[in-house]
Design an enzyme around this catalytic site. Structure first.
Site, PDB file in Angstrom:
ATOM      1  N   SER B  14      42.150  38.253  45.589  1.00  0.00           N
ATOM      2  CA  SER B  14      41.396  37.018  45.796  1.00  0.00           C
ATOM      3  C   SER B  14      41.166  36.869  47.302  1.00  0.00           C
ATOM      4  O   SER B  14      40.599  37.782  47.915  1.00  0.00           O
ATOM      5  CB  SER B  14      42.155  35.842  45.183  1.00  0.00           C
ATOM      6  OG  SER B  14      41.372  34.675  45.206  1.00  0.00           O
ATOM      7  N   HIS B  41      38.083  37.867  43.054  1.00  0.00           N
ATOM      8  CA  HIS B  41      37.507  36.527  42.846  1.00  0.00           C
ATOM      9  C   HIS B  41      36.318  36.331  43.768  1.00  0.00           C
ATOM     10  O   HIS B  41      36.411  36.583  44.962  1.00  0.00           O
ATOM     11  CB  HIS B  41      38.545  35.440  43.155  1.00  0.00           C
ATOM     12  CG  HIS B  41      39.654  35.391  42.146  1.00  0.00           C
ATOM     13  ND1 HIS B  41      40.835  34.753  42.388  1.00  0.00           N
ATOM     14  CD2 HIS B  41      39.745  35.889  40.888  1.00  0.00           C
ATOM     15  CE1 HIS B  41      41.631  34.848  41.315  1.00  0.00           C
ATOM     16  NE2 HIS B  41      40.980  35.553  40.399  1.00  0.00           N
ATOM     17  N   ASP B 134      46.717  33.926  39.738  1.00  0.00           N
ATOM     18  CA  ASP B 134      46.051  34.809  38.785  1.00  0.00           C
ATOM     19  C   ASP B 134      46.614  36.229  38.948  1.00  0.00           C
ATOM     20  O   ASP B 134      46.914  36.661  40.055  1.00  0.00           O
ATOM     21  CB  ASP B 134      44.534  34.801  39.066  1.00  0.00           C
ATOM     22  CG  ASP B 134      43.744  35.437  37.934  1.00  0.00           C
ATOM     23  OD1 ASP B 134      44.290  35.574  36.820  1.00  0.00           O
ATOM     24  OD2 ASP B 134      42.580  35.798  38.177  1.00  0.00           O
TER      25      ASP B 134
END
Lengths: 303, 193
Positions: B14, B41, B134
């Protein structure tokens, strides 16, 4: 600097060293559940993308507190209501108004002028879910002055999603995003003209529904749907395996009038289409395809 | 380390992920024998320029994942903006628009959990820098299926939260700084060829 955290890579309780290592028991159970659902209720998910189905069913299992897939199968066979919850789990209703604004801009600028050449325009929105994109199209038609001579057939296999689509009531906090999408898609009016805010909901203009017919239709098991000028099926094929994609694309081919348009999702393709030579891509970068007037007829040779 | 034959690699990143992925994927040679599926992401309206950028900077091929695409060796497949990326048991890729998971679409957990089913112990999962949780459930699923688990050492990450969450969720095989992750993957991939 590999660092051990003191534990060996733990073998999972259900996998490696067991004598049947490699047997995908859960996969077999899911096959059985899908077979049971098909034979009991006629909904056929056997050719859906398996990774997706597995994920959705396990999610449903967790929510319903059921201990296993066979337990779910028992309830799905005997209880209409529980089956309804499985149907909802396997139906993806995540959508937006004017989803992918560049697509709607292309639709407005490139496709709508060609729709004008027909005296009456029939549009099929296959897999319309909760209807956000149906209302988007209705707005495009109204702004193009075509609303009066168009009819939209909006279909989905999920009756609960269709009910929400008919209602046309969406959460107010989603509207800000829809307004942004609408503007990015080339909308020229004020988006707030199209809805009435009430508490935390937005009720879309009732008049947008006047030329829309909502009905149940299943791309997996049902047949051809009229002589359409434009078919939308966006982000539905991604949930199908190759065989089922081919079936749906066949159905679209047979449902389109010559010169009609097929709009797929941004990441979808015609790769499994049985007669790709019958279609041409209208614009680079947009998944908008046109059914050719006749095989082998040169471009521009319109009657 | 017990002998294992890997068939695929999955990675999740991310915040700070672009540089981290450039470092890890950039360390792999063109003949890297495994496919790599990646969730970085990105904003829902990102234009897909990240794979193109990394393709220029890496010897392996880097591309945005296409729906139903078969996984090929020496290629990294990036989840498209606003779609989840899943691996099927026949080693093809699927996309999904289902709801966000861990506030993310694409979500690392979705990719990792599907790949763990598809490849079991023949999968390596790598969690890189990121400012959320995540990937932790997905890495735990890979570990439960007997796969190889690798986490970027949190103190070397631009955003340490994602590696930390992964370490809290599951025992992992390797905790490494970025520069060691590519070479480890290369060694593991070529072992037992």
């Amino acid at each position: 600097m590999t660092r051990s955290n003191g534990q060996p890579p733990a073998p999972p309780p259900e996998a490696p060293d067991a004598p049947d290592a490699g047997a995908d028991v859960l996969g077999i159970e899911i096959d059985c559940l899908l077979e049971a659902v098909f034979r009991r209720w006629g909904y056929d998910f056997r050719n859906y993308s398996r990774a997706h189905v597995r994920r959705r069913l396990l999610h449903r299992m967790e929510l319903s507190g059921m201990p296993s897939i066979p337990a779910m199968m028992h309830h799905a066979l005997t209880e209409r209501e529980f089956f309804g919850s499985l149907l909802a789990a396997l139906s993806i209703n995540v959508t937006e108004m004017f989803r992918d604004p560049p697509f709607y801009r292309a639709l407005r600028e490139e496709i709508v002028p060609r729709l004008r050449t027909w005296p009456f325009v029939k549009i099929w929105h296959a897999g319309c879910a909760t209807g956000e994109e149906v209302y988007s199209m209705a707005i495009v038609l109204r702004e193009a002055g075509l609303e009066g001579r168009a009819r939209i057939y909006a279909t989905d296999f999920n009756p609960e999603a269709l009910r929400q689509a008919r209602d046309g009531i969406y959460p107010l906090d989603a509207i800000r995003n829809y307004t942004r999408n609408y503007q990015a898609a080339g909308g020229e009016a004020s988006f707030s003209d199209y809805y009435t805010a009430r508490y935390d909901s937005a009720l879309l203009d009732r008049a947008l529904r006047e030329h829309v017919v909502f009905s149940e239709h299943n791309l997996v098991t049902d047949g051809v749907f009229g002589e359409m000028h434009l078919i939308f099926c966006r982000n539905v094929l991604i949930y199908f395996n190759a065989q089922l994609q081919a079936r749906a694309l066949d159905l679209f081919h047979d449902s389109l009038c010559p010169g009609g348009f097929l709009c797929l999702g941004t990441k979808e393709s015609m790769q499994f289409c049985g007669h790709p030579q019958a279609f041409e891509q209208v614009l680079p970068g947009q998944k908008i395809f046109r059914r050719k007037l006749a095989h082998g007829m040169p471009e521009g040779a319109e009657p | 380390m017990s002998p294992r034959r890997l068939r695929a690699v999955v990675m999740g990143a991310s915040a700070g992920g672009l540089e981290a992925l450039a470092r890890v994927l950039g360390a792999l040679k063109a003949d890297f024998p495994l496919p790599i599926a990646v969730v970085q992401h990105v904003s829902p309206v990102a234009d897909g320029s990240i794979p193109a950028l990394l393709d220029d900077r890496c010897r392996i091929r880097v591309k945005e994942a296409d729906e139903k695409e078969p996984l090929q060796p020496g290629t990294a497949y990036f989840a498209p903006a606003n779609y989840h990326l899943l691996v099927e048991q026949d080693a093809t890729l699927s996309l999904s628009t289902e709801a966000r998971v861990c506030f993310a679409r694409p979500s690392v957990d979705v990719l990792f959990q599907s790949a763990a089913v598809a490849f079991g112990p023949a999968l390596a999962g790598v969690v890189l820098t990121g400012g959320n949780e995540d990937g932790s459930q997905g890495l735990a699923a890979i570990a439960r299926a007997g796969g190889l688990t690798i986490v970027q050492a949190p103190e070397t990450a631009t955003a340490p939260e994602m590696p930390r969450a992964a370490l809290a969720a599951t025992p992992v095989d390797h905790v490494l700084p970025l520069e060691d992750i590519g070479p480890l993957l290369a060694r593991m991939a070529h072992d037992h060829d």
